[in-house]
Design an enzyme around this catalytic site. Structure first.
Site, PDB file in Angstrom:
ATOM      1  CE  LYS A  35      -3.815  -2.347   2.352  1.00  0.00           C
ATOM      2  NZ  LYS A  35      -4.947  -2.239   3.272  1.00  0.00           N
TER       3      LYS A  35
ATOM      4  CB  SER B 280      -7.553 -42.147  37.815  1.00  0.00           C
ATOM      5  OG  SER B 280      -8.264 -43.295  38.222  1.00  0.00           O
TER       6      SER B 280
END
Lengths: 305, 619
Positions: free
Chosen positions: B156, B532
């Site tokens: 640009k 667990s």
């Protein structure tokens, strides 16, 4: 800045090595892979690469043809010839229930026909034989949504393709692990272009169906497309008559859905010369893709290739 | 590469494009594709007549950004959400494969994917907006992933009147970062993708710039490092067996080259052999070079399996190790957990591995290292990894193929991280297990029964401890040597440094599993009574044991029953909000998919114990 000129052969060599690498990984990592063989030029190249990948041994997996029963007669003859020459373990998957019901490209819309005769038949074939990886000839240059396709493309249970669940691909390392119900589609030709395929066929002398070469064939014009009248099932309209015109096909599929292009290219060199000046993408000749910008994506989500 | 071809230069250039959405990246790629005739006419036509909402480009002009659009969902959102791959043909015959990475911050991981194969990165900077954090982030990821050439595309320029000082200011900032990151080859091009300046042809708007256009830079590019000059590396993918006792090792030469008659070594075992043949479909080769897919045969029988690395002998040989320092790019939504077992996949090799330590997290904008205990999605960090067996890994800086790896979740099979090996850790070589004469078999003989681990998992209050207690009483009376590792008891000592977050739970499970393995080796029947809750943690525990040694027993008691019993008052606390990590309440419990035994925690406990002990005693 130096002047660098790259011979086309060098590009093809690299694409070939990449495809062979993908083949070997697939054969070793999956329990029961299959090569999807659809008889066309891409399948012919795929088959040739598979022979290269495992030489001096033969193919370590079967090949499967998803037969819609509406393929060109010549395709089926070519398939059977190649299978016999190479001693392939061929499986054929047909949606028999739909055949019995009389599903045809003329009775159902192209989208519905494709879903029933191709997508469903493919899924059924994979399920019946328990294949966990299916190798296909899709290329990223075929269609815009393919640009994001992975080389190892994951399918969820039910063969669903979920764009957001696709695995990131790093280096030459593929994650080929599958969890329960998942399967993989594998695309060794991902980075090839249509012209690469033709150049490679030329260089390697690969056998392809003669439908790719121009020859006078009986065609009718439907919705701006030239359709070949390949057998008596083709419903000619009132007063319609097939005309002999010199045509060839850029892609092969079901004959009522494959648009021909007018051409006089009856050999590879002429054909490639035509290709190089062509600016229309090959799927433009495929009637099944034309329904909405993202129709390929919609079909893929259902399990189409 | 086939038997017929030899390659000069780099026929296929892997390009990665990066920048923010607003930097004009789609337009740049679209213009490159269009002006190199790399898009079909019908797609160009589509880009002439289709417009996105808000587009100011007149109908009839090509909206180049539309050429690179992909999925429908993205078209609707007007953004790119994933890596897209495209090809481009340069006038000199070179093929460019473009990996287009999105610019959004949350997609750093896609940036890493795109950069992983990159030879060259085009880094877009909007001249009007200047260098932004995103610029540093992308540059850092490119450098990390081993991209050696970076082209700073200051885009640009038309919006800043093609002013040289604007360009110089941006380039000096980016170059400083590139220098810090050690990027060896940095170039800069002022351009305007929208106006077409310096994209495929030099422009007349910037006389102060004498360098090439982007297309010129890509055509003339040469690699900073020549992979073919590096030591020979050949990961074995597939064993080819054919008639006449043919046994060959199929794979791709990922660096260096190999010739018939060369001495090579299987890096995994240290065994050496001589290359007998280099086999391809088109005939045998004398030499295979980097990038070629071939099949090697050796002069004598050596044990080689898929995943092994065949390499050059001599000082460049990489030694197998089981501890590594590595950088990880974390890809998964679920964060990294210490002690959790993942699959480490590198090339065709796959081995269980654990992340034992997170050293730091890297701030990819500033380059600072922050202390961290975990890595979240899009984080980059330095970790230590332990593999279940020694493997030869090159440093990533030497070889992407033999130094890069993936971490794969063992339950979901998702790729959770990309890893870059930094170095093997010396202490790995110094730990040599000693083998003792009195071993497990000897102890089994003296005990009169084999050791076993009975892993009771289930919700808090499901009855694990009660069942363990009753079963141990029964077995003890039968003369079986037992021990119970109870979750709460272990947390009072060995694991008192651990909390209840998912990563602490993973470490808790890992330690208990290791202790129970020692106890099993001593000949005991070990009961583990541990919530667990995570499937992958239990899977990691089970992976430590031989088949038949480990029984996963699921105590299936409904959460309602557990909450009513509430022997420790935990459910009451959780309901009051003071226990956010309570399993079954704030945290999920993942039921075992294939437990060895399911017991119900309600009903006659003696009958339950009979069922359990029957399985343990193999009755």
């Amino acid at each position: 800045m130096t002047d660098i000129t790259v011979p086309y052969a060098a590009v093809l060599d690299e694409l070939e090595s990449e495809a062979i690498h993908i083949y070997r990984e697939t054969a070793a990592a999956f329990r029961n892979p299959v090569l999807l063989y659809s008889i066309g030029k891409d399948s012919s190249v795929l088959l040739h690469l598979a022979l290269k990948a495992f030489a001096p041994a033969g193919l370590p997996f079967p090949v499967m043809h998803v037969d819609t029963t509406w393929k060109f007669k010549e395709m089926i003859a070519f398939r059977d010839k190649r299978v016999a020459e190479l001693g392939l373990d061929l499986r054929i998957s047909v949606n028999e229930a739909a055949v019995t019901e009389g599903v045809s490209p003329f009775s159902h819309g192209t989208h519905e026909y494709t879903r029933i005769m191709k997508t469903v038949a493919l899924r059924e074939g994979i399920d019946r034989y328990g294949f966990d990886a299916a190798i296909g000839g899709a290329r990223r240059d075929e269609e815009r949504s393919r640009a994001k396709e992975r080389v190892f493309s994951l399918r969820e249970p039910g063969h669903r393709w979920e764009p957001r669940k696709q695995r990131p691909e790093f280096w030459r390392t593929a994650n080929t692990t599958l969890s329960e119900g998942q399967s993989m589609r594998v695309f060794p030709l991902s980075n090839w272009t249509e012209l690469d395929v033709w150049r490679y066929i030329e260089r390697e002398g690969i056998d392809i169906p003669s439908l790719y070469f121009a020859k006078p064939r009986p065609v009718v014009e439907r919705d701006g497309a030239l359709i070949m009248v390949d057998d008596e099932r083709f419903p000619l309209r009132e007063g319609e008559e097939a005309q002999m015109r010199s045509v060839r096909f850029r892609t092969l599929g079901c004959y009522p859905l494959s648009g021909a292009v007018e051409s006089t290219a009856d050999n590879l060199a002429d054909l490639i010369a035509e290709m190089e000046t062509s600016t229309v993408s090959e799927r433009a000749g495929r009637l099944i893709d034309g329904e909405g910008g993202g129709s390929m994506e919609a079909k893929k989500a259902e399990g189409y290739f | 590469m086939s038997a017929t071809g030899t390659t000069t230069g780099t026929p296929v250039l892997h390009l990665v494009t990066c920048g923010s959405v607003d930097d004009g990246k789609s337009t740049l790629i679209g213009r490159l594709l269009a002006e190199t005739n790399s898009v079909p006419l019908d797609q160009l036509e589509y880009a002439r007549r289709t417009r996105r909402g808000g587009s100011t480009i007149p109908i009839g002009d090509v909206d180049f950004s539309l050429l690179t659009d992909g999925l429908e969902a993205e078209r609707e959102q007007g953004i790119t959400i994933d890596v897209a791959y495209r090809h481009m043909n340069l006038p000199n015959g070179r093929r460019v494969l473009i990996a287009d990475a999105p610019g959004h911050e949350q997609y750093t991981r896609n940036m890493a994917v795109a950069a992983s194969n990159g030879d060259v990165a085009v880094l877009l900077v909007d001249a009007a907006r200047g260098v932004r954090p995103q610029t540093h982030r992308h540059l850092t990821v490119c450098a990390l992933m081993g991209v050696k050439t970076v082209i700073i595309a200051v885009n640009k320029m038309d919006l800043v009147d093609y002013a040289e000082p604007v360009f110089n200011e941006i380039v000096s900032v980016v170059e400083a970062t590139a220098a810090r990151l050690g990027v060896p080859d940095v170039r800069a091009i002022p351009m305007s993708a929208g106006a077409g300046d310096n994209v495929t042809a030099p422009t007349a708007h910037m006389h102060w710039y004498s360098g090439p256009s982007l297309l010129g830079a890509l055509s003339g590019w040469e690699p900073v490092e020549d992979n073919s000059a590096k030591p020979f590396r050949f990961p074995v993918q597939f064993i080819v067996r054919a008639d006449g006792n043919f046994r060959g090792y199929a794979g791709t030469v990922v660096s260096g080259e190999v010739s018939k008659g060369d001495e090579v070594v299987v890096a995994d075992s240290g065994r050496t052999a001589v290359i007998d043949r280099i086999v391809t479909y088109g005939g045998d080769l004398q030499t295979a070079v980097t990038g070629q897919a071939v099949t090697l045969t050796l002069d004598h029988e050596v044990d080689v399996t898929r995943g092994d690395l065949i390499a050059a002998t001599g000082p460049t040989l990489v030694q197998p190790a089981d501890r590594f320092s590595a950088d990880l790019v974390w890809l998964a939504e679920e964060p990294l957990a210490h002690g959790r077992s993942y699959l480490l996949v590198s090339g065709s090799r796959s081995v269980p591995a654990t992340v034992t330590n997170v050293r730091y997290r890297l701030d990819v904008v500033s380059g600072h290292e922050h202390s961290a205990r975990l890595l979240d999605m899009n984080d980059v960090g330095r970790v230590e990894i332990a593999t279940d067996r020694p493997i030869p890994m090159d440093p990533y800086s030497t070889s992407r193929d033999t130094g890069g790896f993936l971490l794969v979740d063992r339950v979901t099979a998702d790729t959770v991280a990309a890893g870059l090996t930094r170095h093997a850790m010396r202490r790995a070589f110094n730990v040599v297990p000693h083998t003792y004469d009195v071993d497990h078999d000897a102890r089994v003989l003296m005990m009169g029964h084999p050791g076993k681990v009975v892993w009771l998992t289930g919700l808090p209050g499901s009855g694990k401890s009660s069942i363990a207690d009753a079963a141990v009483r029964r077995l003890h009376a039968l003369g079986v040597h037992t021990y119970v590792l109870d979750g709460d008891n272990v947390r009072a000592g060995l694991n008192k440094d651990l909390g209840f977050t998912p990563e602490d739970r993973a470490e808790n499970v890992r330690r208990v599993a290791e202790v129970s393995k020692l106890m099993l080796d001593s000949g005991l029947v070990v009961f583990v009574a541990l919530v667990s809750p995570y499937r992958s943690d239990r899977l990691s525990a089970k992976a430590l044991f031989e088949p038949g040694e480990f029984l996963e027993v699921y105590i299936d008691t409904s959460v309602d029953v557990c909450a009513e019993r509430d022997p420790k008052g935990l459910y009451a606390k959780a309901a009051a909000g003071s226990l956010p990590n309570m399993t079954g309440m704030g945290q999920v419990y993942e039921e075992p998919e294939h437990p060895d035994l399911v017991l119900h925690g309600v009903g006659d406990i003696e009958a339950t114990v009979t069922q359990l002990t029957a399985v343990i005693l193999g009755e």
